[in-house]
Enzyme design. Structure first.
Site, PDB file in Angstrom:
ATOM      1  N   ASP A 120       0.822  -1.214   0.000  1.00 14.71           N
ATOM      2  CA  ASP A 120       0.000   0.000   0.000  1.00 14.71           C
ATOM      3  C   ASP A 120       0.857   1.266   0.000  1.00 14.71           C
ATOM      4  O   ASP A 120       1.978   1.276   0.521  1.00 14.71           O
ATOM      5  CB  ASP A 120      -0.915  -0.025   1.239  1.00 14.71           C
ATOM      6  CG  ASP A 120      -2.042   0.994   1.142  1.00 14.71           C
ATOM      7  OD1 ASP A 120      -2.416   1.371   0.007  1.00 14.71           O
ATOM      8  OD2 ASP A 120      -2.551   1.411   2.195  1.00 14.71           O
TER       9      ASP A 120
ATOM     10  N   ASN B  82     -11.045  -2.323  -5.308  1.00 11.73           N
ATOM     11  CA  ASN B  82     -10.232  -1.433  -6.154  1.00 11.73           C
ATOM     12  C   ASN B  82     -10.854  -1.204  -7.536  1.00 11.73           C
ATOM     13  O   ASN B  82     -10.479  -0.267  -8.241  1.00 11.73           O
ATOM     14  CB  ASN B  82      -8.796  -1.953  -6.304  1.00 11.73           C
ATOM     15  CG  ASN B  82      -7.950  -1.848  -5.046  1.00 11.73           C
ATOM     16  OD1 ASN B  82      -7.043  -2.650  -4.821  1.00 11.73           O
ATOM     17  ND2 ASN B  82      -8.225  -0.848  -4.208  1.00 11.73           N
TER      18      ASN B  82
HETATM   19  C1  IPE Z   1      -5.582  -2.586  -0.048  1.00 11.33           C
HETATM   20  O1  IPE Z   1      -5.201  -1.268  -0.258  1.00 11.33           O
HETATM   21  C2  IPE Z   1      -5.580  -3.323  -1.352  1.00 11.33           C
HETATM   22  C3  IPE Z   1      -4.273  -3.555  -1.959  1.00 11.33           C
HETATM   23  C4  IPE Z   1      -3.129  -3.195  -1.460  1.00 11.33           C
HETATM   24  C5  IPE Z   1      -4.296  -4.229  -3.212  1.00 11.33           C
HETATM   25  P1  IPE Z   1      -6.273  -0.095  -0.452  1.00 11.33           P
HETATM   26  O2  IPE Z   1      -5.507   1.147  -0.640  1.00 11.33           O
HETATM   27  O3  IPE Z   1      -7.226  -0.480  -1.502  1.00 11.33           O
HETATM   28  O4  IPE Z   1      -7.033  -0.124   0.954  1.00 11.33           O
HETATM   29  P2  IPE Z   1      -7.795   1.018   1.729  1.00 11.33           P
HETATM   30  O5  IPE Z   1      -8.805   1.600   0.780  1.00 11.33           O
HETATM   31  O6  IPE Z   1      -6.793   2.026   2.163  1.00 11.33           O
HETATM   32  O7  IPE Z   1      -8.410   0.314   2.899  1.00 11.33           O
HETATM   33  C1  IPE Z   2      -1.505   0.218  -3.384  1.00 15.08           C
HETATM   34  O1  IPE Z   2      -1.291   1.595  -3.422  1.00 15.08           O
HETATM   35  C2  IPE Z   2      -1.774  -0.389  -4.746  1.00 15.08           C
HETATM   36  C3  IPE Z   2      -3.166  -0.801  -4.960  1.00 15.08           C
HETATM   37  C4  IPE Z   2      -4.135  -0.769  -4.077  1.00 15.08           C
HETATM   38  C5  IPE Z   2      -3.506  -1.285  -6.286  1.00 15.08           C
HETATM   39  P1  IPE Z   2      -2.497   2.612  -3.466  1.00 15.08           P
HETATM   40  O2  IPE Z   2      -2.902   2.822  -4.860  1.00 15.08           O
HETATM   41  O3  IPE Z   2      -3.592   2.160  -2.557  1.00 15.08           O
HETATM   42  O4  IPE Z   2      -1.834   3.932  -2.887  1.00 15.08           O
HETATM   43  P2  IPE Z   2      -2.414   4.893  -1.790  1.00 15.08           P
HETATM   44  O5  IPE Z   2      -2.762   4.025  -0.620  1.00 15.08           O
HETATM   45  O6  IPE Z   2      -3.617   5.540  -2.385  1.00 15.08           O
HETATM   46  O7  IPE Z   2      -1.319   5.845  -1.477  1.00 15.08           O
HETATM   47 MG    MG Z   3      -4.034   2.426  -0.613  1.00 16.37          MG
END
Ligand code: IPE
Ligand code: IPE
Ligand code: MG
Length: 242
Positions: free
Chosen positions: A21, A69
């Site tokens: 993340d 997502n």
């Molecule tokens: C969790 O991260 C999903 C992945 C890392 C693939 P998100 O960024 O989607 O989670 P939330 O929305 O912060 O809970």
């Molecule tokens: C994790 O990084 C990757 C996926 C969830 C696909 P994020 O895209 O959630 O990045 P932040 O959390 O918004 O910074």
């Molecule tokens: Mg994230």
């Protein structure tokens, strides 16, 4: 002394799971687009994978795309799918060189056709590798996985192949998509966020959790070694006393 040297090789976690993340925030922090963050996260995936192979960790599970997502802007989703195909193509040799077997959990049929094809191709190409089993969670949601497992168990009871009295915790585990994986011993989440976000809810019951204050593109294998070293200092009591 580096963390790697301090690790007790006889007490390694068998299965490490990672919520990758912070790609978007990392990119924003340097004035770039979110997708640049995702692209920059690929190097961290290689670090995690090679770090596990280096230590001798048998199972690595990476949360790459959640069922939630899909609600992100269409352009970002498209870019992520594109990145998945390109990365798989580019890293095929890394998988082979490291003896990595590719596996997936999640609703793979939701992914664009070319992603599905690339995944199947590499799963087949690496099927005899045994050093490390790399599971990518794609279009994965743990609650839905539990719903599907419940349906499957009900169907077995209705068909008369399973007795109601015989349903126990193992029955649930065996009907989850992770049926061929041990429960994670250690779960790492980057970005400083301290939540599970619908990842392996049943499987994480007694997993040790490690929340790192770095963004995923910043992750290098030394972070894995540090997390494993910290994991080894914890006492896993599983509800018992010391
Ligand atoms: C969790 O991260 C999903 C992945 C890392 C693939 P998100 O960024 O989607 O989670 P939330 O929305 O912060 O809970
Ligand atoms: C994790 O990084 C990757 C996926 C969830 C696909 P994020 O895209 O959630 O990045 P932040 O959390 O918004 O910074
Ligand atoms: Mg994230």
């Amino acid at each position: 002394m580096s963390f790697k040297e301090k690790i007790n090789k006889t007490k390694l976690p068998e299965h490490v799971a990672i919520i990758m993340d912070g790609n978007g925030r990392w990119a924003k922090g340097i004035g770039k687009l979110r997708i640049f963050g995702h692209q920059s996260g690929v190097g961290a995936v290689r670090e995690a994978m090679e770090g596990c192979v280096d230590l001798g960790i048998r199972y690595l599970t990476l949360y790459a795309f959640s069922s939630e997502n899909w609600s992100r802007p269409k352009l970002e989703v498209q870019a992520l799918m594109e990145l998945l195909v390109n990365t798989l193509a580019k890293e095929t040799q890394t998988f082979i060189k490291n003896g990595v077997r590719l596996n997936t959990i999640g609703n793979i049929s939701d992914l664009p056709k070319r992603c599905q094809e690339k995944l199947l191709e590499i799963i087949d190409l690496t099927k005899n590798n045994n050093t490390c089993i790399l599971t990518l969670a794609l279009s994965y949601g743990s609650r839905m996985e539990i719903v599907e497992s419940t349906k499957s168990i009900c169907a077995q009871v209705l068909a008369g192949t399973l007795n109601l009295e015989d349903i126990n915790e193992k029955t649930i585990s065996k009907n989850l998509e992770t049926n061929d994986l041990p429960d994670p011993d250690l779960m790492i989440r980057t970005s400083g966020e301290q939540r599970i976000s619908n990842f392996l809810l049943y499987q994480l019951a007694y997993t040790e959790l490690c929340f790192l204050p770095i963004m995923w593109p910043e992750f290098v294998r030394e972070h894995l070694f540090e997390a494993v070293y910290n994991y080894q200092s914890r006492e896993r009591r599983f509800g018992k006393t010391s």
